[in-house]
Design a protein around this motif. Structure first.
Motif, mmCIF file in Angstrom:
data_model
loop_
_atom_site.group_PDB
_atom_site.id
_atom_site.type_symbol
_atom_site.label_atom_id
_atom_site.label_comp_id
_atom_site.label_asym_id
_atom_site.label_seq_id
_atom_site.Cartn_x
_atom_site.Cartn_y
_atom_site.Cartn_z
ATOM 1 N N GLY A 199 19.728 -70.617 27.384
ATOM 2 C CA GLY A 199 19.575 -71.864 28.129
ATOM 3 C C GLY A 199 19.653 -73.097 27.245
ATOM 4 O O GLY A 199 18.982 -74.102 27.492
ATOM 5 N N ARG A 200 20.486 -73.033 26.224
ATOM 6 C CA ARG A 200 20.616 -74.170 25.291
ATOM 7 C C ARG A 200 22.087 -74.587 25.178
ATOM 8 O O ARG A 200 22.971 -73.750 25.287
ATOM 9 C CB ARG A 200 20.127 -73.765 23.888
ATOM 10 N N PRO A 201 22.333 -75.881 24.903
ATOM 11 C CA PRO A 201 23.741 -76.326 24.849
ATOM 12 C C PRO A 201 24.438 -76.119 23.498
ATOM 13 O O PRO A 201 25.659 -75.974 23.454
ATOM 14 C CB PRO A 201 23.652 -77.823 25.169
ATOM 15 N N VAL A 202 23.660 -76.142 22.401
ATOM 16 C CA VAL A 202 24.298 -76.147 21.076
ATOM 17 C C VAL A 202 23.544 -75.206 20.140
ATOM 18 O O VAL A 202 22.310 -75.171 20.147
ATOM 19 C CB VAL A 202 24.290 -77.576 20.463
ATOM 20 N N ALA A 203 24.299 -74.459 19.336
ATOM 21 C CA ALA A 203 23.682 -73.574 18.336
ATOM 22 C C ALA A 203 24.272 -73.861 16.963
ATOM 23 O O ALA A 203 25.337 -74.478 16.828
ATOM 24 C CB ALA A 203 23.926 -72.110 18.694
ATOM 25 N N ILE A 204 23.561 -73.371 15.962
ATOM 26 C CA ILE A 204 24.027 -73.432 14.572
ATOM 27 C C ILE A 204 24.516 -72.029 14.207
ATOM 28 O O ILE A 204 23.881 -71.037 14.564
ATOM 29 C CB ILE A 204 22.855 -73.856 13.659
ATOM 30 N N GLY A 205 25.659 -71.948 13.513
ATOM 31 C CA GLY A 205 26.217 -70.644 13.158
ATOM 32 C C GLY A 205 25.492 -70.026 11.967
ATOM 33 O O GLY A 205 25.122 -70.726 11.023
ATOM 34 N N SER A 206 25.293 -68.712 12.020
ATOM 35 C CA SER A 206 24.665 -68.038 10.874
ATOM 36 C C SER A 206 25.666 -67.211 10.084
ATOM 37 O O SER A 206 25.636 -67.200 8.853
ATOM 38 C CB SER A 206 23.524 -67.131 11.349
ATOM 39 N N SER A 207 26.570 -66.514 10.782
ATOM 40 C CA SER A 207 27.455 -65.581 10.071
ATOM 41 C C SER A 207 28.653 -65.216 10.938
ATOM 42 O O SER A 207 28.663 -65.450 12.150
ATOM 43 C CB SER A 207 26.683 -64.310 9.713
ATOM 44 N N THR A 323 35.962 -60.367 4.639
ATOM 45 C CA THR A 323 34.639 -59.760 4.573
ATOM 46 C C THR A 323 33.652 -60.573 5.420
ATOM 47 O O THR A 323 33.919 -61.723 5.776
ATOM 48 C CB THR A 323 34.129 -59.710 3.120
ATOM 49 N N THR A 324 32.524 -59.951 5.730
ATOM 50 C CA THR A 324 31.480 -60.646 6.490
ATOM 51 C C THR A 324 31.044 -61.904 5.744
ATOM 52 O O THR A 324 30.916 -61.893 4.519
ATOM 53 C CB THR A 324 30.291 -59.695 6.723
ATOM 54 N N VAL A 325 30.880 -62.974 6.499
ATOM 55 C CA VAL A 325 30.507 -64.266 5.912
ATOM 56 C C VAL A 325 29.114 -64.654 6.369
ATOM 57 O O VAL A 325 28.829 -64.622 7.571
ATOM 58 C CB VAL A 325 31.504 -65.357 6.392
ATOM 59 N N ASP A 326 28.256 -64.995 5.431
ATOM 60 C CA ASP A 326 26.994 -65.654 5.771
ATOM 61 C C ASP A 326 27.149 -67.114 5.369
ATOM 62 O O ASP A 326 27.464 -67.402 4.213
ATOM 63 C CB ASP A 326 25.832 -65.028 4.996
ATOM 64 N N PHE A 327 26.949 -67.997 6.326
ATOM 65 C CA PHE A 327 27.084 -69.410 5.978
ATOM 66 C C PHE A 327 25.958 -69.853 5.045
ATOM 67 O O PHE A 327 24.879 -69.248 5.024
ATOM 68 C CB PHE A 327 27.120 -70.278 7.245
ATOM 69 N N ASP A 328 26.260 -70.903 4.287
ATOM 70 C CA ASP A 328 25.352 -71.468 3.290
ATOM 71 C C ASP A 328 23.940 -71.670 3.882
ATOM 72 O O ASP A 328 23.754 -72.433 4.837
ATOM 73 C CB ASP A 328 25.939 -72.811 2.850
ATOM 74 N N ALA A 329 22.967 -70.967 3.308
ATOM 75 C CA ALA A 329 21.619 -70.965 3.898
ATOM 76 C C ALA A 329 20.953 -72.337 3.803
ATOM 77 O O ALA A 329 20.284 -72.788 4.744
ATOM 78 C CB ALA A 329 20.754 -69.904 3.215
ATOM 79 N N ASP A 330 21.149 -73.036 2.672
ATOM 80 C CA ASP A 330 20.512 -74.352 2.526
ATOM 81 C C ASP A 330 21.070 -75.336 3.557
ATOM 82 O O ASP A 330 20.326 -76.100 4.177
ATOM 83 C CB ASP A 330 20.750 -74.908 1.114
ATOM 84 N N LEU A 331 22.389 -75.280 3.718
ATOM 85 C CA LEU A 331 23.029 -76.186 4.673
ATOM 86 C C LEU A 331 22.559 -75.868 6.091
ATOM 87 O O LEU A 331 22.259 -76.766 6.893
ATOM 88 C CB LEU A 331 24.549 -76.049 4.550
ATOM 89 N N ARG A 332 22.468 -74.585 6.380
ATOM 90 C CA ARG A 332 22.005 -74.157 7.702
ATOM 91 C C ARG A 332 20.588 -74.671 7.953
ATOM 92 O O ARG A 332 20.274 -75.176 9.040
ATOM 93 C CB ARG A 332 22.027 -72.636 7.735
ATOM 94 N N ASP A 333 19.745 -74.582 6.950
ATOM 95 C CA ASP A 333 18.374 -75.082 7.106
ATOM 96 C C ASP A 333 18.369 -76.593 7.334
ATOM 97 O O ASP A 333 17.576 -77.110 8.125
ATOM 98 C CB ASP A 333 17.535 -74.734 5.869
#
Ligand code: GLV
Ligand code: MN
Ligand code: MN
Ligand code: MN
Length: 403
Positions: A199-207, A323-333
């Motif tokens: 029920g949310r309009p926008v998310a942040i990508g993790s991987s 390969t599987t990508v994990d986005f930059d954790a600091d940027l995600r935070d």
């Protein structure tokens, strides 16, 4: 500028509409895709952005205060589509970038330079390798290999590029263009129902799930459909049918795996002709890269078996693997602080942000898709959500631009 995301997308709604497949077909370097690029350039010009195309066909639109083209906050996406795709996969990120830049301009946001990037052939739907532009830019794909890739009509990228007025010799790693990027944020329609369920309009990508494409070639004996008795046939189409079923069975046995045969080409492809050859492409994805590659080996064995049962042969070659990508954790935070309460979601779809991530801190935003469908005409975004996405992107860019 008072453009809305929905208004911008309405301007291009007729470009590349596909009356046969439904939806939109916007292969790279087609009239439709070139028209979309012109549309973007016109909007960037109107905003006083400094527009240029780099050696790999990536379009850049810069806001470069005091002529600074470094350490930039970059956003953007792509304008090409899969065959018969939806209206949002790619263009939503480009239109949202324009609206977010308008907001920053209206607020007089200064700070770091900023740019919008439009990457060519993100889908790999014409030349077979996804994220072709960002792979060339970063050196992940050698230009010699790219130039030899063929489209479904058998034309090489070198030929198509030359016909479009491009210079094949210009393709290749571009450390200068890459070095100007300080951070990259790609906004994209969600290609699933995660945000609907939350029920949310926008998310942040993790991987991004690891994914790749493998071409299977099955070879038998072409012959006449009426005069060749069933016992005398070496029909690769029958092997292909068995293999498609095997791909589903093998993938279902690996928790979390996804495997798809979405494209199959018989040669010569006549109703009254037993094919001499069938090419088919298998798209395999899993978060564990070792499991992806193990599944591909099982598919290879299944192809050899299915071919042998029909007196045919099979070969399987890798066309691309990411390969599987994990986005930059600091940027995600950081994004989670700027967009409090935004859920953090993984995706099974590939993106240029996943390629760029190896070189530049990268992040993604996803916008709710009420149907959850993508790579098909039913892909959808509500106007209000599109606007919420652009405003979220503006907040992120403003934060990253700094004081
Ligand atoms: C591209 O969108 C892909 O994930 O295949
Ligand atoms: Mn996309
Ligand atoms: Mn896509
Ligand atoms: Mn994609």
């Amino acid at each position: 500028m008072s453009d809305t995301v929905a208004g911008l997308l309405a301007e291009i709604a007729d470009l590349g509409r596909d009356p046969v497949r439904g939806g939109w077909s916007r292969p790279v370097l087609s009239d439709a895709e070139l028209g979309l690029r012109e549309w973007f350039v016109a909007h960037a010009d109107k905003r006083g952005l400094d527009v240029h195309t780099d050696r790999n066909g990536v379009l850049w639109a810069w806001h470069a205060p005091e002529g600074r083209y470094d350490d930039a906050v970059v956003t953007g996406s792509h304008l090409d589509s899969v065959p018969g795709g939806g209206a949002y996969d790619g263009p939503l990120g480009v239109a949202s970038a324009l609206v977010a830049f308008d907001r920053l301009a209206a607020e007089g946001v200064g700070g770091r330079p900023r740019a919008i990037a439009v990457f060519p052939e993100e889908e790999g739907s014409r030349f077979g390798v996804a994220c072709l532009g960002s792979r060339l830019l970063t050196g992940a794909l050698a230009p010699e290999r790219a130039l030899g890739l063929r489209d479904p009509d058998g034309r090489t990228l070198a030929e198509v590029l030359t016909a479009a007025g491009g210079v094949p010799e210009h393709l290749g790693p571009d450390p200068e263009a890459l070095g100007r990027m300080g951070v990259f944020v790609e906004l994209h329609v969600e290609q699933g129902r995660g945000l609907v369920d939350l029920g949310r309009p926008v998310a942040i990508g993790s991987s991004i799930l690891g994914h790749g494409r493998w071409r299977v070639r099955l070879e038998g004996a072409g012959n006449h459909a009426g005069t060749t008795v069933m016992a005398d046939r070496r029909d690769p189409m029958v092997a292909a049918g068995a293999l498609v079923v095997a791909v589903q069975r093998l993938a279902r046995a690996v928790r979390g795996a996804r495997a798809t045969v979405g494209r199959l080409e018989p040669t010569p492809g006549g109703t009254n002709v037993i094919a001499s050859r069938v090419d088919l492409w298998v798209d395999v994805r899993h978060e564990d890269d070792a499991l992806t590659l193990a599944l591909v080996e099982e598919i290879r064995a299944a192809a050899v078996l299915a071919a042998a049962e029909q007196g045919c042969t099979a070969t399987l070659v890798e066309e691309s693997f990411s390969t599987t990508v994990d986005f930059d954790a600091d940027l995600r935070d950081e994004l989670s602080v700027v967009l409090p309460g935004a859920p953090v979601l993984a995706t099974g779809a590939g993106h240029d942000a996943g390629v760029l991530k190896e070189h530049v801190p990268s992040a993604m935003l996803f916008v709710r898709n009420p149907t959850g469908v993508s790579h098909a005409p039913d892909e959808a975004v509500e106007d209000d959500d599109a606007e919420a996405g652009a405003q979220a992107l503006a907040r992120v860019l403003r934060h990253l631009a700094g004081p």
